[in-house]
Design a protein around this motif. Structure first.
Motif, PDB file in Angstrom:
ATOM      1  N   THR A  68      79.316  89.402  35.852  1.00  0.00           N
ATOM      2  CA  THR A  68      77.949  89.571  35.364  1.00  0.00           C
ATOM      3  C   THR A  68      77.421  88.227  34.878  1.00  0.00           C
ATOM      4  OG1 THR A  68      78.384  91.857  34.695  1.00  0.00           O
ATOM      5  CG2 THR A  68      76.487  90.763  33.689  1.00  0.00           C
ATOM      6  N   THR A  73      67.768  87.177  33.214  1.00  0.00           N
ATOM      7  CA  THR A  73      67.169  88.503  33.325  1.00  0.00           C
ATOM      8  C   THR A  73      66.626  88.721  34.738  1.00  0.00           C
ATOM      9  OG1 THR A  73      65.025  87.680  32.554  1.00  0.00           O
ATOM     10  CG2 THR A  73      66.552  88.533  30.888  1.00  0.00           C
ATOM     11  N   VAL A  74      66.430  89.995  35.091  1.00  0.00           N
ATOM     12  CA  VAL A  74      65.907  90.347  36.413  1.00  0.00           C
ATOM     13  C   VAL A  74      64.621  91.146  36.202  1.00  0.00           C
ATOM     14  CG1 VAL A  74      66.415  91.391  38.641  1.00  0.00           C
ATOM     15  CG2 VAL A  74      68.291  90.495  37.231  1.00  0.00           C
ATOM     16  N   PRO A  75      63.462  90.488  36.236  1.00  0.00           N
ATOM     17  CA  PRO A  75      62.197  91.195  35.999  1.00  0.00           C
ATOM     18  C   PRO A  75      61.982  92.333  36.993  1.00  0.00           C
ATOM     19  CG  PRO A  75      61.878  88.808  35.938  1.00  0.00           C
ATOM     20  CD  PRO A  75      63.268  89.051  36.453  1.00  0.00           C
ATOM     21  N   SER A  76      61.754  93.540  36.471  1.00  0.00           N
ATOM     22  CA  SER A  76      61.495  94.732  37.289  1.00  0.00           C
ATOM     23  C   SER A  76      62.627  94.999  38.280  1.00  0.00           C
ATOM     24  CB  SER A  76      60.171  94.572  38.052  1.00  0.00           C
ATOM     25  OG  SER A  76      59.103  94.307  37.173  1.00  0.00           O
ATOM     26  N   ASP A  77      63.829  94.529  37.975  1.00  0.00           N
ATOM     27  CA  ASP A  77      64.993  94.690  38.859  1.00  0.00           C
ATOM     28  C   ASP A  77      64.747  94.085  40.242  1.00  0.00           C
ATOM     29  OD1 ASP A  77      66.442  95.891  36.886  1.00  0.00           O
ATOM     30  OD2 ASP A  77      66.211  97.932  37.649  1.00  0.00           O
ATOM     31  N   ASP A  78      63.829  93.129  40.333  1.00  0.00           N
ATOM     32  CA  ASP A  78      63.498  92.464  41.603  1.00  0.00           C
ATOM     33  C   ASP A  78      64.219  91.116  41.652  1.00  0.00           C
ATOM     34  OD1 ASP A  78      62.466  91.331  43.873  1.00  0.00           O
ATOM     35  OD2 ASP A  78      60.354  91.613  43.316  1.00  0.00           O
ATOM     36  N   VAL A 161      71.836  93.297  41.964  1.00  0.00           N
ATOM     37  CA  VAL A 161      71.350  93.809  40.673  1.00  0.00           C
ATOM     38  C   VAL A 161      71.984  95.169  40.442  1.00  0.00           C
ATOM     39  CG1 VAL A 161      69.352  94.487  39.317  1.00  0.00           C
ATOM     40  CG2 VAL A 161      69.187  92.544  40.889  1.00  0.00           C
ATOM     41  N   GLU A 162      72.625  95.320  39.280  1.00  0.00           N
ATOM     42  CA  GLU A 162      73.227  96.593  38.891  1.00  0.00           C
ATOM     43  C   GLU A 162      72.889  96.879  37.433  1.00  0.00           C
ATOM     44  OE1 GLU A 162      77.400  96.692  39.595  1.00  0.00           O
ATOM     45  OE2 GLU A 162      77.232  96.369  41.759  1.00  0.00           O
ATOM     46  N   LYS A 163      72.298  98.023  37.198  1.00  0.00           N
ATOM     47  CA  LYS A 163      71.950  98.448  35.844  1.00  0.00           C
ATOM     48  C   LYS A 163      71.155  97.375  35.113  1.00  0.00           C
ATOM     49  CE  LYS A 163      75.982 101.483  35.478  1.00  0.00           C
ATOM     50  NZ  LYS A 163      77.231 101.806  34.727  1.00  0.00           N
ATOM     51  N   HIS A 164      70.161  96.842  35.808  1.00  0.00           N
ATOM     52  CA  HIS A 164      69.221  95.847  35.265  1.00  0.00           C
ATOM     53  C   HIS A 164      69.884  94.490  35.000  1.00  0.00           C
ATOM     54  CE1 HIS A 164      66.937  99.491  34.799  1.00  0.00           C
ATOM     55  NE2 HIS A 164      67.737  99.931  33.853  1.00  0.00           N
ATOM     56  N   LYS A 165      71.082  94.274  35.506  1.00  0.00           N
ATOM     57  CA  LYS A 165      71.775  93.003  35.285  1.00  0.00           C
ATOM     58  C   LYS A 165      72.070  92.313  36.611  1.00  0.00           C
ATOM     59  CE  LYS A 165      74.025  94.459  30.988  1.00  0.00           C
ATOM     60  NZ  LYS A 165      75.326  94.641  30.280  1.00  0.00           N
TER      61      LYS A 165
END
Length: 250
Positions: A68, A73-78, A161-165
């Motif tokens: 991890t 951060t991953v904005p909007s999981d994008d 991306v997994e679980k917003h990470k």
């Protein structure tokens, strides 16, 4: 973080040529004419059936890497909204043994300063990011590459991306002469120590380990050999799972 195994197993095997007889119609009676005799098929011969199995692998090699990424951060999981520079800098911060003043890739740190606004892009070690669904979840994943100074190696990384990470699911360092995305597989081409040959390593997604795993190693004849002839590619491979074709979206 995983690096290429210290000793690469050279997979050099002789290709078996299969000759099929062709038939052609001849004569008014519609008879068939044979193209000649074909070699008799020879079944594989198992050698040393009483040989005791090895109790451990020949070489230590991590076939799966998951980590991890902290601080990104991953904005909007994008994943396309993630800055690749931030991702590489996060790796540098997380692995001081590799990138510190005494690390094997210490010169990469100074070069990364050139990747920001106003920097000399020609000195930036970060390569263009590519995006494709390699995990099969219907969303793009990110493939990154960056040079590892002062060595001649290149880092190849895949993130999902997994679980917003943001999660790193492939980390490999090697002397690279080419990288390809084929379906959901990543293929690396590396120079071999023999003129006219190269290695080709394939990584594919493993849903059980949730990582890109080493699945095939090939030793290819690609160019002029020591005697100047130019043979056609003749791969020697280990088995690999099949992949599903998909379009590349850089």
């Amino acid at each position: 973080m995983s690096a290429r195994r210290p000793v690469r197993t050279a997979l050099v095997a002789a290709a078996v040529a299969l000759l099929w007889a062709t038939a052609a119609a001849c004569g008014d009676a519609g008879g068939l004419e044979g193209a000649g005799s074909t070699p008799t098929a020879i079944s594989p011969a198992k050698l040393w059936p009483d040989l005791r199995p090895a109790s451990s692998p020949a070489y230590p090699y991590d076939v799966a890497t998951r980590e991890t990424v902290k601080g990104v951060t991953v904005p909007s999981d994008d994943i396309r909204k993630v800055d690749p520079v931030d991702v590489v800098e996060a790796e540098i911060a997380a692995h001081p043994d590799d990138y510190g003043s005494k690390g094997a890739y210490h010169a990469t740190v100074d070069r990364m300063k050139e990747c920001g606004p106003g920097g000399n892009r020609a000195r930036c070690p970060l390569l263009k990011a590519y995006y494709r669904d390699l995990t099969g979840d219907g969303r793009d994943d990110m493939t990154l590459g960056f040079r590892l100074y002062p060595t001649n190696q290149t880092a190849v990384r895949v993130y999902t991306v997994e679980k917003h990470k943001l999660v790193q699911v492939l980390a490999d360092n090697d002397a690279i002469i080419g990288v390809e995305l084929a379906g959901r597989a990543l293929i690396e081409r590396s120079p071999a120590g023999i003129v006219g040959y190269e290695y080709r390593t394939t990584w594919t997604w493993d849903p059980d380990q949730r990582a890109m795993v080493f699945s095939r190693d090939e030793f290819l004849r690609t160019g002029k050999g020591p005697r100047g002839h130019t043979p056609s590619p003749s791969p020697s491979t280990t088995p690999s799972p099949s992949t599903t074709p998909s379009a590349s979206t850089p």
